[in-house]
Design an enzyme around this catalytic site. Structure first.
Site, PDB file in Angstrom:
ATOM      1  N   LYS A 177       0.845  -1.201   0.000  1.00  0.00           N
ATOM      2  CA  LYS A 177       0.000   0.000   0.000  1.00  0.00           C
ATOM      3  C   LYS A 177       0.881   1.252   0.000  1.00  0.00           C
ATOM      4  O   LYS A 177       0.625   2.205  -0.735  1.00  0.00           O
ATOM      5  CB  LYS A 177      -0.950  -0.021   1.207  1.00  0.00           C
ATOM      6  CG  LYS A 177      -2.069  -1.051   1.019  1.00  0.00           C
ATOM      7  CD  LYS A 177      -2.864  -1.348   2.285  1.00  0.00           C
ATOM      8  CE  LYS A 177      -3.844  -2.499   1.977  1.00  0.00           C
ATOM      9  NZ  LYS A 177      -4.542  -3.010   3.162  1.00  0.00           N
ATOM     10  N   GLN A 205      -4.808  -1.922   9.270  1.00  0.00           N
ATOM     11  CA  GLN A 205      -4.686  -3.207   8.587  1.00  0.00           C
ATOM     12  C   GLN A 205      -5.339  -4.302   9.447  1.00  0.00           C
ATOM     13  O   GLN A 205      -5.020  -4.443  10.624  1.00  0.00           O
ATOM     14  CB  GLN A 205      -3.204  -3.530   8.347  1.00  0.00           C
ATOM     15  CG  GLN A 205      -2.972  -4.821   7.595  1.00  0.00           C
ATOM     16  CD  GLN A 205      -3.532  -4.788   6.162  1.00  0.00           C
ATOM     17  OE1 GLN A 205      -3.330  -3.836   5.423  1.00  0.00           O
ATOM     18  NE2 GLN A 205      -4.250  -5.836   5.778  1.00  0.00           N
ATOM     19  N   ASP A 220     -11.186   2.501   3.533  1.00  0.00           N
ATOM     20  CA  ASP A 220     -11.520   1.096   3.283  1.00  0.00           C
ATOM     21  C   ASP A 220     -13.018   0.913   3.019  1.00  0.00           C
ATOM     22  O   ASP A 220     -13.435  -0.092   2.454  1.00  0.00           O
ATOM     23  CB  ASP A 220     -11.152   0.254   4.518  1.00  0.00           C
ATOM     24  CG  ASP A 220      -9.907  -0.602   4.297  1.00  0.00           C
ATOM     25  OD1 ASP A 220      -9.566  -0.838   3.122  1.00  0.00           O
ATOM     26  OD2 ASP A 220      -9.301  -1.036   5.291  1.00  0.00           O
TER      27      ASP A 220
END
Ligand code: NDP
Length: 296
Positions: free
Chosen positions: A51, A95, A118
């Site tokens: 990422k 995460q 997200d």
């Protein structure tokens, strides 16, 4: 036809890089993504690294905050609260999975919904279900972006389908899996595109008969090579979301690619399929979060 998520992701990232380069002149800075990793799970470390690299490649600012596995829930929530307040931060991603002593739900709820890149905040999830026609934009101008964040993996799948020229309207789409992060939002995005959607899960009976009736199959169950050729009709479109290891420890999807590929009109591989598109959509979501914040 094999759709390369990797190639499409590279094309989209180049377009994003051009767009990001125009932002400092207009807004004085580039979008800033902060990724938080708690613990040292090797797969999570790889995802976080990728990422960061993707953000760098498109010219965005990215920061990774690595916390010890012993970090308390309170400490993590306090960090998120400070990032929510920080005007120089546009996107916050924790995460997953987080260590067991931390509530995933509390963490996802704590991220400001405008910085939830997200798309897992309950308000963003609710918006997705409330808006009948929250379509995934297939242009790169950001003038048709959604008013809220769409989750990265399902968004990436729709982009792949559109890029491959797959007609979704009126098609029977079968989604294998009903998780909050893939299966359920995937189903809603397909509904928004006017597909007729069947959602399957571990309690589904006669699964093979259902998948054989599908024009489009999205496999997101996390079982190596689960979808076999006897479960797929000729001409079907298959998108493989799964990321698994086979008996030899090799990366594979939920689809038995070798036997299913010859039957398909379109299929995505693993690796090089949905994975790169998920990261690309995360970058796009960060740009969109930045633009929405700048518009206020
Ligand atoms: P979850 O474990 O949260 O959900 C799996 C779903 O599959 C559940 O709904 C479960 O049903 C269903 N399922 C399990 N076994 C069967 C079966 N035999 N028949 C039918 N349905 C079944 O997984 P995720 O949704 O988080 O992820 C799915 C896969 O996608 C994983 O391999 C994951 O690594 C991968 N992934 C890939 C991403 C990418 O970027 N490429 C991003 C995110 C995930 P039930 O609800 O009844 O338990």
């Amino acid at each position: 036809m094999i759709i390369s998520g990797k190639e499409l992701a590279n094309k989209l990232k180049s377009q994003m890089a051009e767009f990001v380069a125009t932002l400092p002149e207009k807004y004085g800075r580039v979008p800033h993504l902060v990724v938080i990793l708690v613990g040292d799970d090797p797969a999570s470390q790889t995802y976080v690294k990728n990422k960061g690299l993707a953000a760098e490649r498109i010219g965005m600012k990215s920061s990774t905050i690595r916390l010890a596995a012993s970090t308390t829930e309170e400490e993590l929530l306090a960090l998120i609260a400070s990032l929510n307040e920080d005007d120089t931060v546009d996107g916050i991603l924790v995460q997953l999975p987080v260590p067991k002593h931390i509530s995933e739900q509390k963490v996802l709820d704590a991220i400001d919904k405008s910085k939830d890149v997200d798309g897992f905040h309950p308000m963003n999830m609710a918006e997705l279900w409330r808006h009948k026609y929250a379509l995934v934009s297939d242009n790169d101008s950001y003038d048709e972006m959604s008013a809220f964040t769409l989750p990265c993996t399902p968004k990436g799948c729709i982009k792949m389908l559109k890029a491959a020229g797959v007609e979704l309207q009126g098609k029977h789409a079968v989604v294998l899996g009903r998780s909050n992060i893939v299966g359920l939002p995937m189903s809603k995005l397909l509904l928004n595109e006017n597909a007729t959607v069947t959602i399957c899960h571990s309690g589904t009976r006669n699964l093979a008969a259902i998948t054989r009736s599908a024009d489009i199959i999205i496999a997101a169950i996390g079982k190596p090579k689960f979808l076999t050729s006897d479960m797929v009709s000729p001409g079907a479109v298959v998108i493989d979301v799964g990321i698994n290891r086979d008996e030899e420890g090799k990366l594979c999807g939920d689809v038995d690619f070798a036997s299913v590929e010859p039957l398909c009109s379109v299929i995505s591989p693993v690796p090089g399929g949905v994975g790169p598109m998920t990261i690309t959509c995360l970058m796009e979501n960060t740009i969109e979060a930045f633009l929405r914040r700048m518009a206020h």
